[in-house]
Structure formats: structure tokens, C-alpha cells
Motif scaffolding. Structure first.
Motif, PDB file in Angstrom:
ATOM      1  N   ARG A 258       0.600  -1.150   0.055  1.00  0.00           N
ATOM      2  CA  ARG A 258      -0.246   0.045   0.026  1.00  0.00           C
ATOM      3  C   ARG A 258       1.076   1.215  -0.095  1.00  0.00           C
ATOM      4  O   ARG A 258       0.656   2.511  -0.721  1.00  0.00           O
ATOM      5  CB  ARG A 258      -1.271  -0.343   1.544  1.00  0.00           C
ATOM      6  N   LEU A 259       1.837   1.287   0.760  1.00  0.00           N
ATOM      7  CA  LEU A 259       2.635   2.214   0.927  1.00  0.00           C
ATOM      8  C   LEU A 259       3.097   2.439  -0.521  1.00  0.00           C
ATOM      9  O   LEU A 259       3.119   3.962  -1.221  1.00  0.00           O
ATOM     10  CB  LEU A 259       4.361   2.125   2.048  1.00  0.00           C
ATOM     11  N   SER A 260       3.892   1.640  -1.617  1.00  0.00           N
ATOM     12  CA  SER A 260       4.369   1.593  -2.446  1.00  0.00           C
ATOM     13  C   SER A 260       3.688   2.380  -3.898  1.00  0.00           C
ATOM     14  O   SER A 260       4.122   3.258  -4.808  1.00  0.00           O
ATOM     15  CB  SER A 260       5.659   0.274  -3.022  1.00  0.00           C
ATOM     16  N   VAL A 261       2.570   2.758  -3.026  1.00  0.00           N
ATOM     17  CA  VAL A 261       1.665   3.154  -4.182  1.00  0.00           C
ATOM     18  C   VAL A 261       0.819   4.270  -3.878  1.00  0.00           C
ATOM     19  O   VAL A 261       0.414   5.228  -4.128  1.00  0.00           O
ATOM     20  CB  VAL A 261       0.710   2.008  -4.775  1.00  0.00           C
ATOM     21  N   HIS A 262       1.359   4.879  -2.848  1.00  0.00           N
ATOM     22  CA  HIS A 262       1.317   5.790  -1.268  1.00  0.00           C
ATOM     23  C   HIS A 262       1.501   7.363  -2.286  1.00  0.00           C
ATOM     24  O   HIS A 262       2.944   7.672  -2.599  1.00  0.00           O
ATOM     25  CB  HIS A 262       1.248   5.889  -0.089  1.00  0.00           C
ATOM     26  N   PRO A 263       1.143   7.828  -2.639  1.00  0.00           N
ATOM     27  CA  PRO A 263       1.637   9.044  -3.361  1.00  0.00           C
ATOM     28  C   PRO A 263       3.075  10.358  -2.937  1.00  0.00           C
ATOM     29  O   PRO A 263       3.363  11.205  -2.913  1.00  0.00           O
ATOM     30  CB  PRO A 263       0.492  10.161  -3.942  1.00  0.00           C
ATOM     31  N   LYS A 264       2.688  10.099  -1.689  1.00  0.00           N
ATOM     32  CA  LYS A 264       2.933  11.049  -0.065  1.00  0.00           C
ATOM     33  C   LYS A 264       4.792   9.817  -0.207  1.00  0.00           C
ATOM     34  O   LYS A 264       5.271  10.853   0.689  1.00  0.00           O
ATOM     35  CB  LYS A 264       2.496  11.021   0.692  1.00  0.00           C
ATOM     36  N   VAL A 265       5.005   9.029  -1.030  1.00  0.00           N
ATOM     37  CA  VAL A 265       5.658   8.336  -1.172  1.00  0.00           C
ATOM     38  C   VAL A 265       6.849   8.285  -1.483  1.00  0.00           C
ATOM     39  O   VAL A 265       6.993   7.620  -2.983  1.00  0.00           O
ATOM     40  CB  VAL A 265       5.403   6.573  -0.210  1.00  0.00           C
ATOM     41  N   ALA A 266       8.273   8.357  -1.709  1.00  0.00           N
ATOM     42  CA  ALA A 266       9.131   8.593  -2.527  1.00  0.00           C
ATOM     43  C   ALA A 266       9.206   6.982  -2.666  1.00  0.00           C
ATOM     44  O   ALA A 266      10.358   6.374  -4.512  1.00  0.00           O
ATOM     45  CB  ALA A 266       9.849   9.264  -2.785  1.00  0.00           C
ATOM     46  N   LYS A 267       9.781   5.738  -2.672  1.00  0.00           N
ATOM     47  CA  LYS A 267      10.581   4.339  -2.664  1.00  0.00           C
ATOM     48  C   LYS A 267       9.857   4.030  -1.057  1.00  0.00           C
ATOM     49  O   LYS A 267      10.279   4.228   0.084  1.00  0.00           O
ATOM     50  CB  LYS A 267      11.836   5.316  -2.248  1.00  0.00           C
ATOM     51  N   VAL A 268       9.693   2.248  -1.214  1.00  0.00           N
ATOM     52  CA  VAL A 268       9.569   1.680   0.022  1.00  0.00           C
ATOM     53  C   VAL A 268      10.856   0.756   0.052  1.00  0.00           C
ATOM     54  O   VAL A 268      11.624  -0.159  -0.958  1.00  0.00           O
ATOM     55  CB  VAL A 268       7.969   1.427  -0.434  1.00  0.00           C
ATOM     56  N   HIS A 269      11.784   0.223   0.641  1.00  0.00           N
ATOM     57  CA  HIS A 269      12.438  -0.672   0.916  1.00  0.00           C
ATOM     58  C   HIS A 269      11.956  -1.859   1.866  1.00  0.00           C
ATOM     59  O   HIS A 269      11.639  -1.723   2.673  1.00  0.00           O
ATOM     60  CB  HIS A 269      13.590  -0.156   2.018  1.00  0.00           C
ATOM     61  N   TYR A 270      12.374  -2.475   0.938  1.00  0.00           N
ATOM     62  CA  TYR A 270      10.891  -4.319   2.035  1.00  0.00           C
ATOM     63  C   TYR A 270      11.339  -5.011   0.382  1.00  0.00           C
ATOM     64  O   TYR A 270      10.769  -5.408  -0.643  1.00  0.00           O
ATOM     65  CB  TYR A 270       9.763  -3.754   2.041  1.00  0.00           C
ATOM     66  N   PRO A 271      12.448  -6.668   1.004  1.00  0.00           N
ATOM     67  CA  PRO A 271      12.691  -7.626   0.090  1.00  0.00           C
ATOM     68  C   PRO A 271      11.433  -8.121  -0.336  1.00  0.00           C
ATOM     69  O   PRO A 271      11.382  -9.127  -1.658  1.00  0.00           O
ATOM     70  CB  PRO A 271      13.668  -8.002  -0.274  1.00  0.00           C
ATOM     71  N   GLY A 272      10.175  -8.193   0.649  1.00  0.00           N
ATOM     72  CA  GLY A 272       9.405  -9.068   0.212  1.00  0.00           C
ATOM     73  C   GLY A 272       8.243  -8.339  -0.941  1.00  0.00           C
ATOM     74  O   GLY A 272       7.768  -8.712  -2.320  1.00  0.00           O
TER      75      GLY A 272
END
Ligand SMILES: Cc1ncc(COP(=O)(O)O)c(C=O)c1O
Length: 368
Positions: A258-272
Motif C-alpha cells: 500500500r505504501l509503494s503506491v501512496h503519492p506521498k511516498v517516494a520509495k519503499v524498501h522491503y525485500p518482499g
């Protein structure tokens, strides 16, 4: 009977022998000394409550285990195995306490350190020649980089280099470094094993009797022993360790998506995440992806601080691995590596209801 699975191991290990009226739980052994003639003798050498906890951790990591007063005490014991002037190859971006200790030991002339990008296999392999200890952390804290553990461990062992891995983030439910050939696996027991943000403790596990004896001496004479009450609490935490990790991991994967497609989030680090740079490697040898993720918000430090301070369910605090969700902006710590973005939030996902977590995150992100 088949080999017990993790949930069963967590519930059945570290118990006193069954006998009429024997307690189900080990006692909190509060004695600094013991009657002469036995194998313990003195409270800095051994303790029944430590032994119960150590047998439980040993059942997960599949190696003889010693517990320490903190994760850092366990790390110090491992570093003390390196001879004076010896070389440690280590990640340039890992837990900042371990990094700081390495810098300090190097500055004082005790050891030399080759800092490498652990996710860059070629770079690590090139540094191995002449290395006494390969110190690995994977996934790394806080950017969740994944090292190619099977390749690195095999190469290091071929060169006769000792390998130790901080398995705090992954936990033995996700990867068992001793089975992969590492010499020592280390934990901040403070985190997932204890699991309730009420204990500081560390552990080392190994199947090498020589290393075990040296680590045991490091604990005995360095004096960084755990408290019996803390050991008892950590063992109590282990009873629910697989349940907590299962729930927290499922929450982490869903929130990462969900975070990875949130407009306020530039990048998500999660190997999953299938889109993560480390996903394919992680999938090839890990049995899960852990429950810590990090994400970079749009803007800078002020925006990330505003998000962390706004949450109501997630606590703005350091540490990880507890039943409760915690997040923090990592660069608020002076010791954090300058390679970590100012706006990066490390998020230790807990076991709360996923929708409660998500609405807290959505509301908090509105502060930007
Ligand atoms: C990956 C990792 N290793 C080691 C430690 C140190 O453990 P402790 O705080 O129990 O000394 C931490 C603490 O945050 C950690 O995150």
C-alpha cells in the motif's frame, strides 16, 4: 513423531523436566553463588534461567547458545575473537551501534575494517582475502539490503575466514545462518525473541566447540551477563515468537504494497515487494521477508518527522521486533550513516489490526 515445527518448538523448549508437581516454567534463579562441588559455582558462570532460554534459542538457530546482557554485548564478544591487528570485513551500512564499535576498534588500532556494500557480491568477495572475520547483517538495518548469503558464506569458508551473521531482522524463521555454513549467529534478543519491548538481551549461537569456549570466556570475564529476570521474560516472549512474526510479516507485506503506491511516498524498501531490487535474491534462500520495512517520504527531514509525530497507533520510537508497531526517522540519530536518506522512516511492523495501522499511516501522511 515428526520433527516439531516452530510454533511447537517455541512452546515446548526450555521447560523443566516433567515430574509430579514440577513447575511448567523455569524458576527465576536469583542466586549469585552456589554450593561448592557443582558445575556452575558462581552466578557470572551460569544460571538455570539463562540455560532454559539458551536451549530455546538453540532449538531455533540449531547451535549451542550463550545469552548476553544486550545485543551489543554479544557483538562485542564476537569482535573480541579477532586477533589484534586482524581484519574484519563488514557492511558499510548496518546497525549503527555495530558500525560505531567497528570504527572505535579501528581508531584505537585493535583491528582493521574493510567496509563493503554487502549486497554487492563482487565487492565482498574481493575484500575477503586476508579477512579474519566476515561480519554480515542481512537484511541490513535500516535499508533492508539483502546479501547473497549462500555465496558469501561458502566463499569465506573456503578462504578460512570466520563468518558471523546478525540475524536479528530476519529471525531463524526466515533464515538459519548456521545451516548455511556460518560459524556464529548473533541476535539482539531484545527484538523478536523477547518481543515485548521490555527486555535488553543478546545471544550468540555456534556449533564450533572452540568458538563456544572463547565466547563463553568473553562473557565470563567481560562480565556482560544477562539478568535472570530478563532471561525469564525473554523465554516467556519466545512462547509466542512464531505467532507474532507470522502476523507481523503479513502486516508488513501488505503495508509495503500500500505504501509503494501512496503519492506521498517516494520509495519503499522491503525485500518482499516484487519490485524491490533485492526481491529475487531474498526469495532464493529466505523463507519470508521479515517485518521491518523502511520508506522515504516526499520532502525531507521535517516532513518525515511530521509523519512520525502524527501517528496514534504506531509509536514514534526506536527499536524493533516488539508486538507493537514503532517507526522513527533514522537520521535523527547522529550515528546513522549519511548514506541513509534524511526522509527515511524505519517501520517495525507489529501485530495490530492491519486496517487500524493503515488508517493511522494514511492520516499521518496527510501531515505532509
Ligand atoms: C540489527 C541489530 N543488531 C544489534 C542491535 C543491538 O542490540 P541491543 O540494543 O540489544 O544491544 C540492534 C539494536 O537495535 C539491531 O537493530
Amino acid at each position: 513423531m515428526t520433527e516439531p515445527r516452530p510454533e511447537t518448538i517455541a512452546i515446548t523448549t526450555g521447560r523443566p523436566h516433567a515430574a509430579p508437581d514440577a513447575p511448567l516454567n523455569p524458576p527465576i534463579e536469583l542466586s549469585s553463588t552456589f554450593h561448592a562441588g557443582g558445575t556452575i559455582g558462581y552466578g557470572r558462570y551460569g544460571n538455570e534461567t539463562w540455560t532454559a532460554l539458551e536451549s530455546a534459542i538453540a532449538a531455533f538457530e540449531l547451535g549451542e547458545t550463550l545469552t548476553f546482557s544486550s545485543g551489543m554485548a554479544a557483538i562485542s564478544a564476537v569482535f573480541s575473537l579477532v586477533p589484534l591487528g586482524g581484519t574484519i570485513t563488514a557492511s558499510h551500512q548496518g546497525y549503527n551501534g555495530a558500525m560505531t564499535l567497528l570504527h572505535t576498534l579501528e581508531k584505537s588500532g585493535h583491528i582493521k575494517v574493510r567496509f563493503v556494500d554487502v549486497a554487492n557480491t563482487k565487492e565482498v568477495l574481493a575484500a575477503l582475502d586476508g579477512t579474519s572475520l566476515l561480519w554480515l547483517e542481512s537484511p541490513t538495518n535500516p535499508t533492508l539490503d539483502v546479501a547473497d548469503l549462500p555465496v558469501l558464506i561458502a566463499a569465506a569458508k573456503k578462504l578460512g575466514c570466520m563468518v558471523s551473521l546478525d540475524n536479528t531482522f530476519a529471525t531463524p524463521l526466515v533464515q538459519q545462518p548456521l545451516v548455511m555454513g556460518a560459524d556464529i549467529v548473533m541476535h539482539s534478543v531484545t527484538k523478536y525473541f523477547a518481543g515485548h519491548s521490555d527486555v535488553l538481551m543478546g545471544s550468540v549461537s555456534t556449533n564450533d566447540p572452540g568458538l563456544l569456549a572463547r565466547l563463553s570466556d568473553a562473557r565470563k570475564f567481560g562480565g556482560a551477563i544477562p539478568g535472570p529476570f530478563e532471561a525469564w521474560l525473554a523465554l516467556r516472549g519466545i512462547r509466542t515468537f512464531p505467532l507474532r512474526v507470522e502476523r507481523a510479516q503479513a502486516n508488513a507485506l501488505e503495508l509495503a504494497k500500500r505504501l509503494s503506491v501512496h503519492p506521498k511516498v517516494a520509495k519503499v524498501h522491503y525485500p518482499g515487494l516484487p519490485t524491490d531490487a533485492h526481491h529475487e535474491r531474498a526469495k532464493s534462500f529466505m523463507k519470508g521477508f521479515g517485518s521491518v520495512l523502511s520508506f522515504v517520504v516526499q520532502g525531507g527531514a521535517a516532513q518525515a518527522d511530521a509523519v512520525c509525530e502524527a501517528s496514534r497507533v504506531i509509536t514514534n520510537a526506536t527499536s524493533l521486533g516488539g508486538i507493537e508497531s514503532l517507526w522513527e526517522r533514522r537520521r535523527r540519530w547522529a550515528l546513522e550513516s549519511s548514506t541513509v536518506p534524511e526522509a527515511l522512516i524505519r517501520f517495525s511492523v507489529g501485530c495490530e489490526n492491519i486496517e487500524d495501522l493503515w488508517s493511522d499511516i494514511e492520516e499521518s501522511l496527510k501531515k505532509i
